[in-house]
Design a protein around this motif. Structure first.
Motif, mmCIF file in Angstrom:
data_model
loop_
_atom_site.group_PDB
_atom_site.id
_atom_site.type_symbol
_atom_site.label_atom_id
_atom_site.label_comp_id
_atom_site.label_asym_id
_atom_site.label_seq_id
_atom_site.Cartn_x
_atom_site.Cartn_y
_atom_site.Cartn_z
ATOM 1 N N ASN A 196 5.356 -0.389 14.139
ATOM 2 C CA ASN A 196 4.890 -1.774 14.271
ATOM 3 C C ASN A 196 4.397 -2.365 12.943
ATOM 4 O OD1 ASN A 196 4.802 -3.889 16.183
ATOM 5 N ND2 ASN A 196 2.558 -3.789 16.213
ATOM 6 N N THR A 197 4.758 -1.751 11.832
ATOM 7 C CA THR A 197 4.348 -2.206 10.511
ATOM 8 C C THR A 197 5.581 -2.376 9.628
ATOM 9 O OG1 THR A 197 2.265 -0.979 10.692
ATOM 10 C CG2 THR A 197 2.942 -1.635 8.476
ATOM 11 N N LEU A 198 5.596 -3.432 8.826
ATOM 12 C CA LEU A 198 6.689 -3.583 7.877
ATOM 13 C C LEU A 198 6.551 -2.523 6.794
ATOM 14 C CD1 LEU A 198 7.038 -7.459 7.383
ATOM 15 C CD2 LEU A 198 8.500 -5.924 8.717
ATOM 16 N N LEU A 199 7.629 -1.825 6.539
ATOM 17 C CA LEU A 199 7.652 -0.749 5.548
ATOM 18 C C LEU A 199 8.701 -1.062 4.500
ATOM 19 C CD1 LEU A 199 6.640 2.271 4.948
ATOM 20 C CD2 LEU A 199 8.788 2.944 6.028
ATOM 21 N N MET A 200 8.329 -0.950 3.239
ATOM 22 C CA MET A 200 9.289 -1.137 2.163
ATOM 23 C C MET A 200 9.575 0.217 1.519
ATOM 24 S SD MET A 200 9.123 -3.403 -1.341
ATOM 25 C CE MET A 200 8.385 -2.106 -2.318
ATOM 26 N N HIS B 18 0.855 -1.181 0.000
ATOM 27 C CA HIS B 18 0.000 0.000 0.000
ATOM 28 C C HIS B 18 0.900 1.244 0.000
ATOM 29 C CE1 HIS B 18 -3.004 -2.893 1.552
ATOM 30 N NE2 HIS B 18 -2.026 -3.271 2.368
ATOM 31 N N ALA B 19 0.561 2.237 -0.813
ATOM 32 C CA ALA B 19 1.350 3.475 -0.843
ATOM 33 C C ALA B 19 1.324 4.123 0.536
ATOM 34 C CB ALA B 19 0.799 4.428 -1.894
ATOM 35 N N ALA B 20 2.500 4.441 1.079
ATOM 36 C CA ALA B 20 2.582 5.017 2.428
ATOM 37 C C ALA B 20 2.467 6.531 2.405
ATOM 38 C CB ALA B 20 3.897 4.601 3.092
ATOM 39 N N ALA C 210 15.196 -2.236 -2.837
ATOM 40 C CA ALA C 210 14.327 -1.802 -1.744
ATOM 41 C C ALA C 210 14.907 -2.138 -0.382
ATOM 42 C CB ALA C 210 12.945 -2.434 -1.885
ATOM 43 N N VAL C 211 14.486 -1.359 0.601
ATOM 44 C CA VAL C 211 14.822 -1.592 2.004
ATOM 45 C C VAL C 211 13.544 -1.988 2.726
ATOM 46 C CG1 VAL C 211 15.469 -0.473 4.166
ATOM 47 C CG2 VAL C 211 16.771 0.004 2.089
ATOM 48 N N ILE C 212 13.587 -3.062 3.494
ATOM 49 C CA ILE C 212 12.437 -3.487 4.293
ATOM 50 C C ILE C 212 12.791 -3.289 5.753
ATOM 51 C CG2 ILE C 212 10.956 -5.421 4.940
ATOM 52 C CD1 ILE C 212 11.377 -6.509 2.105
ATOM 53 N N ARG C 213 11.993 -2.463 6.420
ATOM 54 C CA ARG C 213 12.269 -2.151 7.825
ATOM 55 C C ARG C 213 10.964 -2.053 8.594
ATOM 56 N NH1 ARG C 213 11.970 3.421 9.280
ATOM 57 N NH2 ARG C 213 11.366 4.804 7.558
ATOM 58 N N VAL C 214 11.060 -1.816 9.888
ATOM 59 C CA VAL C 214 9.878 -1.707 10.744
ATOM 60 C C VAL C 214 9.613 -0.235 11.034
ATOM 61 C CG1 VAL C 214 8.834 -2.321 12.951
ATOM 62 C CG2 VAL C 214 10.344 -3.947 11.794
ATOM 63 N N PHE C 215 8.349 0.161 10.832
ATOM 64 C CA PHE C 215 7.931 1.533 11.128
ATOM 65 C C PHE C 215 6.568 1.480 11.807
ATOM 66 C CE2 PHE C 215 5.491 5.336 9.905
ATOM 67 C CZ PHE C 215 6.306 6.336 10.427
ATOM 68 N N MET D 297 3.514 -2.563 4.134
ATOM 69 C CA MET D 297 3.307 -3.967 3.775
ATOM 70 C C MET D 297 2.387 -4.592 4.816
ATOM 71 S SD MET D 297 7.212 -5.028 2.704
ATOM 72 C CE MET D 297 6.823 -6.061 1.295
ATOM 73 N N SER D 298 1.270 -5.147 4.351
ATOM 74 C CA SER D 298 0.340 -5.807 5.271
ATOM 75 C C SER D 298 0.342 -7.303 4.983
ATOM 76 C CB SER D 298 -1.074 -5.243 5.086
ATOM 77 O OG SER D 298 -1.571 -5.543 3.791
#
Length: 277
Positions: A156-160, A21-23, A149-154, A113-114
């Motif tokens: 409590n949600t995974l953010l790409m 989903h677009a952040a 891409a970077v995958i990290r936590v933001f 990312m959900s």
């Protein structure tokens, strides 16, 4: 929240079905281009300047310009073949690093990312990234373009976050007119640092706003409530009668100059009998 991509993340043998989903969203005030005369929105058509005609989407192919006016045409089937496994909706984490090692200049766009049914595996990756204080480096195919891409936590949600490849970042050494040395006095430095200290605070995003956008929206609202509205001039429906009347009127207009001319005076015919008199 709109789902723009569905696939899975994998690291090792762990596979996590996810949705993207677009952040962020663009909140610029968007204006339509209107014809000043009638306030009708302007159409933008794809016209071939050589054929002088409008081109439909199915008639358009991709071309890469190799020299001025010279192109190599690439078929969609050829691009699809080149994508290979990248066409699959999969994100494979290839490395783990510290986030601080990536300069912000590399960051491009953010996506939430959900989980798409894999809640436990999603929680596992989130907890592992948080505990290790690492981020994952992965590759993903979005809109026919391979992205790093970077995958990290933001929150409590995974953010790409997609990041630029190294050859997409221009070299700072190519920026012109950069002074090679700091030609400033100690007093000037101390004063600048004092000013920085006085303005230093904790980052609170909600404390900042787009003042220009708000002023534009206030102007729009003032014009709307003040009834300063313009209406698109409706085009008269074309009917057979309209077409017929237009054709008749055009015919009349075209023949008017001829009707206004005085008819030429006819000369009397001279006969032998007339000559004899």
């Amino acid at each position: 929240m709109h789902t723009m991509w569905k696939g899975s993340i994998s690291f090792g043998l762990v596979n996590i079905p996810v949705k993207l989903h677009a952040a962020t969203e663009d909140k610029d005030v968007k204006f339509r281009s209107l014809h000043e005369k009638c306030h009708t929105p302007i159409k933008y058509e794809k016209i071939c300047p050589s054929c002088e005609q409008e081109v439909e989407a199915k008639e358009i192919v991709k071309g890469y310009e190799v020299a001025k006016g010279k192109f190599v045409v690439i078929e969609e089937s050829e691009l699809k073949e080149l994508k290979g496994g990248g066409e699959e909706k999969a994100v494979e984490i290839i490395d783990f690093i510290k986030l601080q090692e990536i300069d912000p200049i590399y960051f491009n766009k953010s996506y939430y990312m959900s989980p798409d049914g894999g809640g436990k595996a999603y929680s596992l990756l989130r907890k592992a990234l948080t505990t290790s204080e690492k981020v994952g480096i992965a590759k993903i195919m979005i809109r026919s373009k391979e992205q790093l891409a970077v995958i990290r936590v933001f929150a409590n949600t995974l953010l790409m976050e997609t990041i630029h490849f190294p050859d997409e970042v221009r070299k700072a050494s190519e920026v012109p007119n950069i002074p090679s040395a700091d030609n400033v006095s100690k007093k000037e430095i101390d004063t600048a640092i004092l000013l920085i200290d006085q303005l230093t605070t904790t980052f609170q995003p909600e404390a900042y706003q787009d003042d220009f956008r708000l002023r534009v929206l206030e102007l729009v609202e003032a014009k709307r409530t003040g009834k300063e509205l313009v209406t698109v001039k409706e085009k008269a429906p074309v009917t057979e009668m309209n077409d017929l009347m237009a054709a008749l009127q055009a015919s009349i207009d075209r023949t008017k100059p001829q009707a206004d001319k005085k008819p030429a005076t006819k000369k009397k015919k001279t006969t032998k009998a007339t000559k004899a008199k």
